[in-house]
Structure formats: C-alpha cells, structure tokens
Design an enzyme around this catalytic site. Structure first.
Site, PDB file in Angstrom:
ATOM      1  N   LEU A 126       0.855  -1.352   0.025  1.00  0.00           N
ATOM      2  CA  LEU A 126      -0.126  -0.167   0.226  1.00  0.00           C
ATOM      3  C   LEU A 126       0.702   1.151   0.078  1.00  0.00           C
ATOM      4  O   LEU A 126       1.728   1.577   0.814  1.00  0.00           O
ATOM      5  CB  LEU A 126      -1.010  -0.065   1.267  1.00  0.00           C
ATOM      6  CG  LEU A 126      -1.910   1.243   1.234  1.00  0.00           C
ATOM      7  CD1 LEU A 126      -3.103   0.541   1.827  1.00  0.00           C
ATOM      8  CD2 LEU A 126      -1.469   2.337   2.091  1.00  0.00           C
ATOM      9  N   HIS A 230       7.111   0.933  11.996  1.00  0.00           N
ATOM     10  CA  HIS A 230       7.733   2.314  11.706  1.00  0.00           C
ATOM     11  C   HIS A 230       6.773   3.427  12.132  1.00  0.00           C
ATOM     12  O   HIS A 230       5.435   3.315  11.970  1.00  0.00           O
ATOM     13  CB  HIS A 230       7.970   2.259  10.206  1.00  0.00           C
ATOM     14  CG  HIS A 230       8.463   3.225   9.504  1.00  0.00           C
ATOM     15  ND1 HIS A 230       7.805   4.560   9.572  1.00  0.00           N
ATOM     16  CD2 HIS A 230       9.896   3.555   9.098  1.00  0.00           C
ATOM     17  CE1 HIS A 230       8.720   5.619   9.022  1.00  0.00           C
ATOM     18  NE2 HIS A 230      10.053   4.915   8.737  1.00  0.00           N
TER      19      HIS A 230
END
Ligand SMILES: NC(=[NH2+])NCCC[C@H](N)C(=O)O
Length: 357
Positions: A126, A230
């Site tokens: 994505l 992240h």
C-alpha cells in the site's frame, strides 16, 4: 470523487511514482519499471481468471481521484502469501532452560524462521500520495480490499495477514537489521529491502541464519524493535487492529516489524457488510447519513467508493447519480455496503485471541 478500482496498464507511471514515494520503500512495491509492469499484467490476469481457490494471484488496486484525474494510491492482495516461494517470518518462541542441579530455570525468548504465514492471504504494497494521508481516502484504499474479498471469498484464505514496516531510528537505520541480517548479507537495510523486491527471494533461505536467534544475544536496540512498527505506520496499524486484526507471534525477517492476522469472518468489515438494492436520487435529495464503503459486484470492473449510508425505509441504498455512474449500477441492482467507521477497540471484542491463530 475517490474510487478504488483494479489497476490498468495506463497506471504504470502512477505506480512508479507511488513506489518511489513510499516510506520506507516497500519490498512488495519496488520502484522498478519492469517489475511494476509485470505486476499490472499479473493483476489483470488474476481479475480475469476463473479461480476456485486461492493460489498465486496478485490483485492490485489503485485509488483514483476523479476530480484531479489522477491515481493517488495503490494496494495489493496476494491470494496466498507464499504461493510460489515460501513467505518468511520470524516466529517468537519461548524455551525453558532449566537445570535441577544448579537450581536454575530460565525462560528464554527466541526467534525462529517460519513459513507458517505462507497459507494466509496477504494485504500488502500500500502506498498513498502524502496529500491524502489520514483522510477517509486512506481507509478506503486500505479497506476496499476487504470489500473485494467479502465478495469473492473462494479466491482468498480464511486468514488474512498484513506485515507492517518495522521500526527505523531517526537516521533511517534498522536496529534489528544492524544486529541480525547485516552480519549475513553485508548489505545496508534499504539495499536488501530493494533486492528482496526485484529478485527471487531464494537468497533469503540461502543466506539468513537457519538456527533460532536468542534474543538475549541481540543488541538492546534490536530487541526493542521486535514487533514495533515504523513511526509513519502507527495510525494504519491502529486502524487494522480496530478492524479486528490481532498482533501475531510473527515479525519481519529484516526489520522485525509486526505481522498481524485476522480471521476474515471476525473482521468488522465482513461482519457489517450488507447487500442492498440501489435507488438513485439527486445528490441534494439524499438523506443525511454516516459514510460507508460501497462496492459493486463486477469482478474485473470492481469499484468501491465512499458514499453516505442512506437507506430507504424498505432497505434500499440511496445513491447519487454520480456515485451510481462510477459504480456502474442501475436502479435495482445490488451493492455491498459497510460503515466506514470502525468500532472503537474497547467496545469491539473479536472473541478470540492470538493463540487460536
Ligand atoms: N522487510 C522486508 N523487506 N522483508 C522481506 C522479508 C520477506 C518477506 N516476509 C517475504 O517472504 O516476502
């Protein structure tokens, strides 16, 4: 208006742009023209094919902003994460090291190479134009894939998985990679990430250590990165946990990012999705209602938009002519709708725990 649809050959420049702007760069979406061209061809084959059970199909979608006439996002579903090559993860395990003689008993944490996630369907690759981050466009892009899977369950596995990019420090370094993979590959994290995307993954099996890793032998920074996403992906992870996905024992091989799993029938989108016949009314005559994802039932011409979840007293979904046109549906045809809002995590109990997955 924003619409999610299957990728087309003309989307190649947009895919290249989105691959180049993903942070961090994604192994599943390498900024490499030939690979992206292959991906488009492969996706078209998957949408066109007659499929009775999940296999090596990759379905790639794009998010199009019709006003701008621009493709501003992309996302993929791999019907089986490890169809051709195994899908590699590290599985967190606990071992008991005990000695009666010395009167010691220690629980020892390890990471063991695993192919267990290979059977799951993988939501991956994505990338979204930064201007749309945090808007309903992002939810639409991420969750339209669930609307597609809900319509064609035979094409996908019962368990869906997602791997989130792992923690990188302020210098863009992966503490986990620096403590583990770097010793074997003698390559920088970003280089290896790119290579894993453009080459066959067999080098992983050839070069990564075959024996379990003892967490106690890693650096504290590497240990702290295990199962940590992240920083740019925190919101996305939270949204998928609200959807009903659960953190699993699995983490990424390179950066130790979390792998989440969801049994598809327990996910909010699947539980809430409902079919409605369409009624078309001018936009100004639409009753006020909460936003919903609305998808047509046309495999290769799949379309999913965000529209108001406005129901007539007899259960028809009232759509504007513009939405009906984009979805390619006439009055009386059925569409699948699911609320865009997700239950907040404390009121939503998926009713199972990670042990069952
Ligand atoms: N951060 C990464 N690039 N990880 C890639 C590791 C391998 C990945 N799980 C796969 O089997 O496809």
């Amino acid at each position: 208006m924003l619409v999610v649809r299957p990728v087309q050959p003309a989307d190649l420049p947009a895919l290249e742009r989105l691959a180049g702007s993903a942070t961090p760069r994604l192994t599943n979406l390498p900024a490499h023209r030939d690979r992206l061209e292959e991906r488009i061809a492969r996706s078209r084959q998957a949408f066109a094919g007659e499929v009775d059970f999940p296999g090596d199909e990759h379905y790639t979608f794009v998010l199009e902003d019709r006003e701008r006439g621009e493709v501003v996002g992309t996302a993929t579903v791999r019907a089986q994460a490890g169809a051709r090559e195994a899908y590699y993860t590290y599985r967190q395990e606990t071992l008991i090291h005990a000695s009666q003689q010395l009167n010691v008993r220690r629980e020892v944490q390890t990471l063991a190479l695993s192919h267990e996630v290979s059977e799951a369907s993988l939501l991956c690759a994505l990338s979204l134009d930064a201007r749309y981050k945090g808007t309903s466009a992002e939810s639409l892009l991420r969750r339209a894939r669930l609307m597609f899977i809900a319509q064609y369950p035979e094409r996908f596995a019962e368990i869906l998985a997602m791997a989130f990019p792992g923690y990188l420090d302020a210098d863009g370094e992966s503490p986990f990679w620096n403590s583990v993979g770097r010793h074997f590959f003698v390559r920088d994290y970003h280089e290896i990430n790119y290579l894993a995307g453009v080459r066959s993954k067999s080098f992983i099996a050839e070069v990564m250590p075959q024996f379990p890793l003892y967490l106690a032998l890693l650096t504290p920074q590497a240990r702290a990165a295990i199962g940590r996403e992240h920083p740019d992906h925190e919101a996305a992870l939270a949204e998928m946990l609200a959807e009903g996905f659960l953190r699993s024992r699995h983490v990424d091989l390179f950066d130790a990012g979390p792998v989440i799993k969801g049994e598809r029938e327990r996910l909010a989108t699947f539980r809430c999705a409902a079919w409605h016949p369409v009624r078309i009314r001018p936009a100004h005559a639409l009753p006020d209602a909460e936003p919903a994802m609305v998808a047509n039932q046309q495999l290769g011409d799949f379309r999913c938009v965000v529209a108001r979840y406005a129901l007539s007293p007899t259960g028809q979904l009232i759509l504007s002519p513009e939405h009906a046109d984009v979805l390619g549906v006439e009055e009386g045809r059925a569409v699948l709708a699911a609320p865009l809002a997700l239950p907040s995590s404390d009121e939503f109990d998926p009713g199972y725990d990670e042990g069952e997955l």
